[in-house]
Design a protein around this motif. Structure first.
Motif, PDB file in Angstrom:
ATOM      1  N   SER A  89      28.182  47.594  11.194  1.00  0.00           N
ATOM      2  CA  SER A  89      29.582  47.564  11.612  1.00  0.00           C
ATOM      3  C   SER A  89      30.509  47.425  10.416  1.00  0.00           C
ATOM      4  CB  SER A  89      29.822  46.373  12.552  1.00  0.00           C
ATOM      5  OG  SER A  89      29.060  46.476  13.733  1.00  0.00           O
TER       6      SER A  89
ATOM      7  N   VAL B 217      33.179  58.905  19.220  1.00  0.00           N
ATOM      8  CA  VAL B 217      33.236  57.475  18.868  1.00  0.00           C
ATOM      9  C   VAL B 217      33.429  56.566  20.076  1.00  0.00           C
ATOM     10  CG1 VAL B 217      34.186  58.103  16.614  1.00  0.00           C
ATOM     11  CG2 VAL B 217      35.724  57.322  18.429  1.00  0.00           C
TER      12      VAL B 217
ATOM     13  N   ARG C 122      31.820  53.007  20.802  1.00  0.00           N
ATOM     14  CA  ARG C 122      31.374  52.417  19.531  1.00  0.00           C
ATOM     15  C   ARG C 122      32.547  51.884  18.702  1.00  0.00           C
ATOM     16  NH1 ARG C 122      29.093  55.495  15.723  1.00  0.00           N
ATOM     17  NH2 ARG C 122      30.191  57.406  16.340  1.00  0.00           N
TER      18      ARG C 122
ATOM     19  N   ASN D  51      31.418  49.959  15.333  1.00  0.00           N
ATOM     20  CA  ASN D  51      30.083  49.408  15.577  1.00  0.00           C
ATOM     21  C   ASN D  51      29.072  50.542  15.737  1.00  0.00           C
ATOM     22  OD1 ASN D  51      31.232  46.803  15.644  1.00  0.00           O
ATOM     23  ND2 ASN D  51      31.584  46.941  17.852  1.00  0.00           N
ATOM     24  N   SER D  52      27.813  50.197  15.635  1.00  0.00           N
ATOM     25  CA  SER D  52      26.727  51.169  15.804  1.00  0.00           C
ATOM     26  C   SER D  52      26.972  52.417  14.972  1.00  0.00           C
ATOM     27  CB  SER D  52      26.577  51.541  17.290  1.00  0.00           C
ATOM     28  OG  SER D  52      26.334  50.405  18.079  1.00  0.00           O
TER      29      SER D  52
ATOM     30  N   LYS E  98      26.831  55.545  12.510  1.00  0.00           N
ATOM     31  CA  LYS E  98      25.850  56.600  12.286  1.00  0.00           C
ATOM     32  C   LYS E  98      26.181  57.309  10.983  1.00  0.00           C
ATOM     33  CE  LYS E  98      25.814  57.503  17.292  1.00  0.00           C
ATOM     34  NZ  LYS E  98      26.026  58.538  18.338  1.00  0.00           N
TER      35      LYS E  98
ATOM     36  N   ASP F  70      29.269  59.376  10.764  1.00  0.00           N
ATOM     37  CA  ASP F  70      30.569  58.715  10.686  1.00  0.00           C
ATOM     38  C   ASP F  70      31.075  58.636   9.245  1.00  0.00           C
ATOM     39  OD1 ASP F  70      29.388  56.425  13.179  1.00  0.00           O
ATOM     40  OD2 ASP F  70      30.773  58.112  13.478  1.00  0.00           O
TER      41      ASP F  70
END
Length: 123
Positions: A17, A64, A67, A84-85, A87, A90
């Motif tokens: 995060s 997104v 997340r 958050n979470s 990847k 991103d």
């Protein structure tokens, strides 16, 4: 006129995060709808999230949703993006932007932009 300065970017592992901040100065922050966009080299700047002047309504890119969370504190003249979470996809330079009109998913509707902050997600 409003000046925008992003911070909070960095390197994070996939699944981790980050929280981005965008500090506004110059004009009355609550006069503006705000948005987050992101861009990778050689590609267009893409919409990530937007929020109304009051914070009462938000919208997100499908990629997104669930997340990322956009929110603002008008008492601190600051916009946030909780991510958050994360990847690998991103990874991008993230920009905040201010619109004197309505909140929008279209970058052409925004009047002022920050300089961007790099987010790198390692897989």
């Amino acid at each position: 006129q409003v000046q925008l300065v992003e911070s909070g970017g960095g390197l994070v592992q996939a699944g981790g995060s980050l929280r981005l901040s965008c500090a506004a100065s110059g004009d009355i922050f609550s006069n503006y709808a705000m948005g987050w966009f992101r861009q990778t080299p050689g590609k267009e700047r893409d919409f990530v999230a937007t929020i109304t002047w009051s914070g009462g309504s938000t919208d997100y890119a499908d990629s997104v949703k669930g997340r990322f969370t956009i929110y603002r504190d008008n008492t601190k003249n600051t916009l946030y993006l909780q991510m958050n979470s994360l990847k690998a996809e991103d990874t991008a330079v993230y920009y905040c932007a201010a619109a004197s009109g309505y909140s929008s998913i279209y970058k052409g509707e925004y009047d002022y932009w920050g300089q961007g902050t790099q987010v790198t997600v390692s897989s």
